[in-house]
Design a protein around this motif. Structure first.
Motif, PDB file in Angstrom:
ATOM      1  N   PHE A  70       0.836  -1.209   0.000  1.00  0.00           N
ATOM      2  CA  PHE A  70       0.000   0.000   0.000  1.00  0.00           C
ATOM      3  C   PHE A  70       0.865   1.251   0.000  1.00  0.00           C
ATOM      4  CE2 PHE A  70      -2.359   3.345   2.298  1.00  0.00           C
ATOM      5  CZ  PHE A  70      -3.455   3.462   1.450  1.00  0.00           C
ATOM      6  N   GLN A  71       1.876   1.269   0.865  1.00  0.00           N
ATOM      7  CA  GLN A  71       2.727   2.460   0.978  1.00  0.00           C
ATOM      8  C   GLN A  71       4.106   2.027   1.478  1.00  0.00           C
ATOM      9  OE1 GLN A  71       1.605   5.461   3.929  1.00  0.00           O
ATOM     10  NE2 GLN A  71       1.778   7.035   2.347  1.00  0.00           N
ATOM     11  N   VAL A  72       5.152   2.677   0.987  1.00  0.00           N
ATOM     12  CA  VAL A  72       6.498   2.267   1.388  1.00  0.00           C
ATOM     13  C   VAL A  72       7.362   3.481   1.663  1.00  0.00           C
ATOM     14  CG1 VAL A  72       6.365   0.163  -0.018  1.00  0.00           C
ATOM     15  CG2 VAL A  72       7.411   2.226  -0.971  1.00  0.00           C
ATOM     16  N   ASN A  73       8.321   3.312   2.579  1.00  0.00           N
ATOM     17  CA  ASN A  73       9.437   4.235   2.721  1.00  0.00           C
ATOM     18  C   ASN A  73      10.662   3.400   3.107  1.00  0.00           C
ATOM     19  OD1 ASN A  73       9.594   3.990   5.660  1.00  0.00           O
ATOM     20  ND2 ASN A  73       7.772   5.296   5.730  1.00  0.00           N
ATOM     21  N   TRP A  77       6.990  -0.313   5.753  1.00  0.00           N
ATOM     22  CA  TRP A  77       6.064  -0.563   4.649  1.00  0.00           C
ATOM     23  C   TRP A  77       4.680  -0.818   5.227  1.00  0.00           C
ATOM     24  CZ3 TRP A  77       7.983  -3.607  -0.185  1.00  0.00           C
ATOM     25  CH2 TRP A  77       9.238  -3.117  -0.597  1.00  0.00           C
ATOM     26  N   THR A  78       3.675  -0.293   4.559  1.00  0.00           N
ATOM     27  CA  THR A  78       2.296  -0.593   4.928  1.00  0.00           C
ATOM     28  C   THR A  78       1.759  -1.603   3.919  1.00  0.00           C
ATOM     29  OG1 THR A  78       1.968   1.645   5.794  1.00  0.00           O
ATOM     30  CG2 THR A  78      -0.007   0.332   5.333  1.00  0.00           C
ATOM     31  N   GLN A  86      -4.870  -3.229   6.891  1.00  0.00           N
ATOM     32  CA  GLN A  86      -3.545  -2.645   6.721  1.00  0.00           C
ATOM     33  C   GLN A  86      -2.693  -2.890   7.962  1.00  0.00           C
ATOM     34  OE1 GLN A  86      -3.653   1.468   5.610  1.00  0.00           O
ATOM     35  NE2 GLN A  86      -5.068   1.156   3.896  1.00  0.00           N
ATOM     36  N   SER A  91      10.635  -2.544   6.735  1.00  0.00           N
ATOM     37  CA  SER A  91      11.063  -2.713   5.355  1.00  0.00           C
ATOM     38  C   SER A  91      11.827  -4.020   5.198  1.00  0.00           C
ATOM     39  CB  SER A  91      11.958  -1.548   4.941  1.00  0.00           C
ATOM     40  OG  SER A  91      12.777  -1.896   3.858  1.00  0.00           O
ATOM     41  N   GLU A 145       6.143   1.600 -10.241  1.00  0.00           N
ATOM     42  CA  GLU A 145       5.645   2.156  -8.985  1.00  0.00           C
ATOM     43  C   GLU A 145       6.693   2.969  -8.240  1.00  0.00           C
ATOM     44  OE1 GLU A 145       2.526   1.949  -8.051  1.00  0.00           O
ATOM     45  OE2 GLU A 145       2.046   0.788  -9.859  1.00  0.00           O
ATOM     46  N   LEU A 147       9.413   1.956  -6.786  1.00  0.00           N
ATOM     47  CA  LEU A 147       9.895   1.308  -5.565  1.00  0.00           C
ATOM     48  C   LEU A 147      11.421   1.340  -5.449  1.00  0.00           C
ATOM     49  CD1 LEU A 147       7.562  -1.817  -5.274  1.00  0.00           C
ATOM     50  CD2 LEU A 147       7.443   0.346  -4.034  1.00  0.00           C
TER      51      LEU A 147
END
Length: 637
Positions: A70-73, A77-78, A86, A91, A145, A147
């Motif tokens: 769904f979402q990453v940094n 990560w989500t 969720q 990571s 995406e 990534l």
């Protein structure tokens, strides 16, 4: 093909893990080791790869799909689970990095594995890296995406890079990608040696440790470092057997010196650690071997993951075996079953009919299984928990000195078809001793036509393979009498002790019989040793001496060949060999096996002497003559 530990991946592994396991096994170099889900000091990374020209790489595996992320940094990560919920997770790259730091922190404590000079002082002398493998995502998804902005492409493997069925797959790219998974990349100028790789395994996996010259931690330029030398570990085949013997009933057949007892001891520790609630029984035939197994398991049980907390001088004496019992068979009968051997058949019937009730053992491990009578195995299997059926039998048919005949299916009620493993490499003896002992066996055994190479289940004899470790040829000496034989032996003992540093505790004198009508053999042995000032311990004097034996005593050990089974020493002296085959022993095959056992107790130096004549000494005379002729021939060249 890389060597994998375990040999096969567990059936419950994910499809992605199975794919990666197979790919790494098939496409990495033959001298690479791939560990799947190893336990390393309380952590469980997915994959750890060790290669001579690589160093060490940790891989974290994720079976995420496009809909999962769904979402990453860079740190968190989500992800979305199958129910649409969720969750924030670390990571995958950071997970792998943390595992790597956990491993390198353990290895950097060994002075032999770090750089002691230069800008990278106290860092490992080999590179260590990490990466993440996404088994269900392709490179184009990462590009589309964005990534790769939070995942360094050098630290990522995608489906098309690990799946040989994909057109984009390249063996060269796979290896190059793994070779580049280092934040501070550098290539090794010299590949890691076998000794250095063994040192890595020694630190990371306590269960593979055999021995090492251990010196207490010492300060080195403000760092507290370990100094280990002469490290010995299980080889990878032995390690695989210890880790993946499998559940339920198993049979390990191995040649002398192949590490059967070592694997059994490691298995006992593994089962105890995995199932602390289990009741585990270890059985063997000899009292002295039971002592050795107990000592070996206690060493393993009391050894901490961190060697900084390990005192090798106390480990063998402190602590208990927790949920493990170790007995020779007759002591177990007496102390635990409260019956005599004559009562076994009746007792087995009572257990089967429910007339007698005893606590069940969850696991039973039997060493030197070829020495067990069929009814002994029947009794052991009758007190085994039927829900676990965890029976491990370890045997070597060459060392069958009691002529036991059996059908394991009939004796235990369990089939070992397809559930056996072979250990054919002799690690204990030098190549010279292996050849010398095996040539003797092949020349005298009636079972020589049953010798095979490979994994055969049945009555076949396994042909030993030697390692590359070499040493002197076994010595053969003929004296006027036993006193002169002992003079030869004592002279060599003192020489080995003074010039080769062999401790007296690593020397063993073997005899076939204690006395004959015309001489007291054991009395002569002890008298000559005493006159020479060599301390000694008569292991087979009585049952108490067998139970009280400790190898670290600085004394030469004296024993019958029978009671030396399962033991090993640097130097072995077989005296009075003319009493073999023994005149009162009708079964010559037993005598052949006995002398073979005696020879294979020696790790480095073997000495055989006699002052009379027998079928066996005539064979040794021919060897002496052939050696002399060869020496004369070479001298004339």
């Amino acid at each position: 093909m890389a060597y994998t530990v375990p040999e096969t991946i567990r059936s419950s592994a994910t499809a992605g893990e199975r794919l990666l396991f197979t790919t790494l096994k098939n496409f990495l170099p033959d001298d690479y080791i791939v560990y799947y889900e190893p336990e390393i000091h309380g952590r469980h990374p997915d994959f750890v790869i060790i290669g001579p020209d690589l160093g060490l790489v940790v891989l974290e595996v994720k079976d995420y799909t496009q809909n999962t992320i769904f979402q990453v940094n860079t740190d968190t990560w989500t992800i979305v689970n199958g129910k649409g919920q969720q969750a924030a997770v670390k990571s995958p790259i950071k997970q792998a990095r943390d595992y790597m730091f956990h491993i390198t922190n353990a290895l950097q404590k060994d002075k032999n594995l770090i750089q002691t000079e230069g800008p990278y002082r106290f860092k490992l002398k080999f590179p260590s890296g990490y990466g993440a493998v996404f088994t269900r995502l392709k490179q184009d998804f990462f590009v589309r995406e964005g990534l790769y902005s939070v995942c360094d492409p050098n630290l990522v493997l995608t489906r098309d890079e690990i799946d040989p069925d994909k057109e984009e797959f390249s063996e060269e790219n796979l290896i190059e990608k793994i070779m580049g998974m280092f934040v501070v990349p550098f290539r090794l100028k010299e590949p890691l040696t076998k000794e250095e790789i063994d040192a890595i395994r020694y630190h990371l996996f306590p269960e593979v440790r055999i021995s090492a010259e251990f010196k207490p931690p010492v300060p080195y330029q403000d760092q507290l470092l370990l100094s280990l030398h002469e490290i010995k570990t299980m080889d990878l085949h032995q390690e695989n057997l210890a880790r993946q013997i499998g559940d339920k009933n198993r049979l390990i057949r191995g040649v002398a010196g192949s590490g059967k007892t070592l694997i059994l001891s490691a298995r006992a520790k593994y089962l105890s650690k995995q199932h602390p609630e289990w009741k585990i029984l270890v059985l063997c035939y000899n009292i002295s071997l039971a002592q050795e197994i107990r000592h070996m398991i206690r060493m393993k049980m009391n050894e901490p993951d961190s060697l900084f907390d390990f005192d090798p001088n106390n480990a063998a004496n402190d602590g208990d075996l927790k949920n493990i019992q170790v007995y020779n068979f007759h002591a177990w009968l007496k102390q635990e079953m409260k019956i005599s051997e004559k009562q076994i058949p009746i007792f087995v019937q009572k257990l089967a009919s429910g007339e007698a009730i005893l606590p069940k053992y969850d696991a039973i491990l039997i060493d030197e299984g070829q020495d067990f009578e069929p009814e002994w195995l029947s009794l052991a299997s009758s007190v085994l928990n039927p829900d676990t059926q965890m029976l491990l039998l370890v045997e070597d048919r060459v060392q069958n000195i009691y002529s036991r005949k059996r059908s394991y299916v009939q004796d235990t009620g369990l089939s070992f078809q397809g559930r056996s493993k072979i250990l054919s490499i002799n690690y204990r003896n030098t190549a010279q001793i292996v050849k010398f002992a095996w040539d003797f066996y092949r020349n005298h055994s009636a079972l020589k036509n049953k010798v095979v190479k490979g994994s055969i289940e049945g009555e076949e004899i396994i042909s030993p393979q030697s390692t590359r470790r070499r040493g002197p040829e076994p010595a053969i000496l003929k004296g006027k009498n036993l006193k002169e034989e002992m003079g030869f032996a004592i002279k060599l003992m003192k020489r080995l002790h003074a010039e080769k540093g062999v401790p007296y505790s690593e020397m063993l004198i073997l005899y076939r019989v204690k006395r004959t009508y015309n001489q007291n053999i054991i009395e002569t042995i002890q008298k000559e040793l005493k006159a020479a000032g060599i301390p000694n311990f008569w292991l087979t004097e009585n049952a108490d001496s067998k139970r009280g034996y400790e190898k670290n005593q600085e004394k030469v050990v004296i024993s019958t060949i029978d009671s030396s089974k399962g033991l090993d020493f640097q130097a072995v002296f077989i005296v009075n060999a003319e009493n073999m085959p023994f005149a009162l022993e009708a079964n010559k095959e037993r005598e052949v096996s006995l002398l073979y056992i005696g020879m294979t107790r020696s790790k480095d130096y073997l000495f055989i002497s006699y002052s009379g004549e027998s079928e066996f000494t005539n064979y040794f005379d021919k060897i002496k003559d052939n050696r002399l002729k060869l020496k004369e021939k070479l001298g004339s060249v």
